[in-house]
Enzyme design. Structure first.
Site, PDB file in Angstrom:
ATOM      1  N   LYS A  97       0.889  -1.394   0.070  1.00 46.21           N
ATOM      2  CA  LYS A  97       0.000  -0.096   0.058  1.00 46.21           C
ATOM      3  C   LYS A  97       0.878   1.207   0.013  1.00 46.21           C
ATOM      4  O   LYS A  97       2.110   1.404   0.534  1.00 46.21           O
ATOM      5  CB  LYS A  97      -0.988  -0.062   1.120  1.00 46.21           C
ATOM      6  CG  LYS A  97      -2.047   0.952   1.347  1.00 46.21           C
ATOM      7  CD  LYS A  97      -2.801   0.918   2.546  1.00 46.21           C
ATOM      8  CE  LYS A  97      -3.803   1.773   2.622  1.00 46.21           C
ATOM      9  NZ  LYS A  97      -4.936   1.707   3.877  1.00 46.21           N
ATOM     10  N   SER A 139      -9.801   2.043   3.261  1.00 44.68           N
ATOM     11  CA  SER A 139      -8.961   2.691   2.197  1.00 44.68           C
ATOM     12  C   SER A 139      -8.061   1.802   1.371  1.00 44.68           C
ATOM     13  O   SER A 139      -7.479   2.339   0.644  1.00 44.68           O
ATOM     14  CB  SER A 139      -8.086   3.823   3.121  1.00 44.68           C
ATOM     15  OG  SER A 139      -7.222   3.216   4.222  1.00 44.68           O
ATOM     16  N   SER A 180      -9.992  -0.431   7.220  1.00 42.22           N
ATOM     17  CA  SER A 180      -9.427  -0.282   6.146  1.00 42.22           C
ATOM     18  C   SER A 180      -9.026  -1.660   5.272  1.00 42.22           C
ATOM     19  O   SER A 180      -8.648  -1.557   4.115  1.00 42.22           O
ATOM     20  CB  SER A 180      -8.579   0.863   5.900  1.00 42.22           C
ATOM     21  OG  SER A 180      -9.042   1.913   5.823  1.00 42.22           O
TER      22      SER A 180
END
Ligand code: GLN
Length: 487
Positions: free
Chosen positions: A80, A155, A179
């Site tokens: 990420k 997210s 998330s």
């Protein structure tokens, strides 16, 4: 060799270790897959092909010489964009960090590299991990591989979509209020939010430090267990890191469903009928296998969303103050006064949701309102933690749907932040309490969209969750096929 990208994590691991294919062959196949489908999915913020293939060829060399760094040598893993990889862009999907190259590796990255994992940076996310749909990325909207008119969740939507669309077998995400679990649920894969303090936050760009944890997302349970065992354990560089050894799967005792006490929730109007149906079908199955279902009172957790948004925004307003165009962040308005430089760098660098949260957080931390909001939220947080302690004095694990609905349409909730915040109604309390929780796929709705189950355990009981999830998955066969367009 053409279809190596189709393999799930366990098949990748066993194929590499038996010598059936090399890390290079695998990485090349995944690369073809990325080139074929990512223009539709947009899971990656940049294509670091050279970096990836170089790492893969080094791994191939090590394996050829009979000297792999570990049984994981050559396994590809998505990273990420808020986890620092040395010399690589790390932008948190924000304009303010558009040119930021990290001079160092996050601890989790270092640990993965020591074992020979091949990093696939950088998966898309909501800007600074603030959001539930990945629509808050300053660069692109990631789509859900099951229906590209829908969001993948957020997210960590880029990581979830990359795994679900078979561009990587496993990926790292971060979870502050849901998330990892919510995108895992909406993309039909497995995702773990570990116990707070078990995975180092060093090198994770901070959103809300008392809630943030890094964790894995994978198409199968093995990927989650393996990556957690590599990244967990004490890190002297993170003051909130617990004094524990890395998770050791060999010490895990198996959990029997027969006689297991499972905390369950009564369905509310917020949970969509199809999600509620899939949930109750799983409970029926567990009951038939001899599990004891105990209905718990979740009414106090109803305040988790307001408590979470006060604490998370307060911490983010403080953490994001370092992005001022001088210490960090791209610098704007060089000709003006110092004040102008701060104001323009921040005004141009941050997106609307990040600004909203900085404003909210600054307000609730200000002298006149601190006691009324932040102080009270902290006290209420203690009550949430106690509530979970109460649950775990009665049951072994708590089961809830991960998300109240399946994946929603792109644009459906962007004009109403409160609706967007409600996507986390079942996940935020877990972060407030610091306990571990995992989402696993349990089925799909009438439109073919995945539904996830959230399994929450007591502090440091990841092993219990894994063992239960393994038994459950083998009973419900949750493999969810992708639509033809992307298969
Ligand atoms: N959707 C939540 C938020 O926007 C959770 C985000 C996260 O876990 N990083 O704060």
């Amino acid at each position: 060799m053409k279809t190596l990208w189709k393999l799930d994590y366990s098949q990748v691991k066993s194929g590499l270790n038996s010598g059936e294919f090399t890390p290079t062959e695998l990485a090349e196949s995944l690369w073809e897959r990325i080139e074929a489908v990512d223009p539709k999915i947009k899971a990656f913020l940049s294509y670091e092909k050279e970096f990836v293939l170089k790492a893969a060829s080094e791994s191939t060399e090590r394996r050829k010489n009979g000297k792999p760094l570990s049984e994981f040598d050559g396994i590809p893993i998505g990273i990420k964009d808020n986890i620092c990889v040395a010399n690589m862009l790390t932008t948190c999907a924000s304009r303010i960090l558009e040119n930021y190259r990290s001079p160092f590796n996050a601890t989790v990255v270092e640990r993965l590299l020591e074992k020979g994992f091949v990093l696939f940076p950088r998966t898309n996310m909501d800007e600074f991990a603030m959001g539930s749909s990945t629509e808050n990325s300053a660069y692109q909207i990631t789509t859900n591989p099951f229906d590209t008119t829908r969001i993948p969740g957020g997210s960590s939507g880029g990581s979830a979509a990359a795994v679900a669309a078979s561009m990587v077998p496993v990926a790292l995400g971060s979870d502050t209020g849901g998330s990892i679990r919510q995108p895992a649920s909406l993309c039909g894969i497995y995702g773990l939010k570990p116990t707070y303090g078990t995975v180092s936050r060093y090198g994770l760009v901070a959103y809300a430090s008392s809630l943030d944890q890094i964790g894995p997302l994978s198409k199968d349970l093995q990927g989650v267990v393996d990556v957690y065992s590599v990244i967990s354990g004490k890190d002297p560089r993170d003051a909130s890191s617990r004094n524990i050894s890395p998770y050791d799967p060999s010490k895990q005792q198996s959990v029997k469903i027969q006689g297991l006490k499972l905390g369950v929730m009564k369905m509310t109007s917020e949970i969509s009928p199809e999600v509620a149906k899939a949930y109750s079908e799983v409970l029926e199955k567990l009951k038939a296998e001899g599990a004891e279902l105990v209905e718990l009172d979740f009414s106090k957790l109803g305040s988790a969303i307001p408590i979470y948004y006060i604490i998370a925004t307060a911490e983010c307003s403080s953490n994001l103050s370092r992005f001022d165009g001088i210490r960090f962040g791209s610098r704007k308005d060089l000709a003006g006064k110092l004040e102008d430089l701060y104001v323009s760098s921040r005004s141009e660098g941050f997106g609307p949701e990040v600004k909203r949260r900085i404003l909210l957080g600054t307000f609730s931390l200000s002298a006149g309102y601190y006691d009324a909001y932040y102080g009270r939220a902290q006290k209420a947080r203690v009550l949430i933690r106690k509530e979970y302690e109460g649950y775990f004095s009665k049951v072994d694990l708590v089961l809830q749907p991960t998300s109240p609905t399946t994946a929603f349409k792109i644009g459906e909730k962007t004009s109403d932040p409160i609706q967007m915040y409600k996507a986390d109604i079942l996940t935020t309390s877990v972060n407030l309490a610091g306990v571990p929780a995992m989402s696993l796929p349990i089925g799909k709705d009438s439109q073919g969209l995945p539904i996830g189950l959230q399994v929450t355990g007591p502090v440091l009981e990841e092993g219990k969750i894994f063992s239960f999830v393994q038994s459950l998955s083998s009973r419900i066969d949750p493999k969810i096929d992708l639509p033809d367009t992307i298969r």
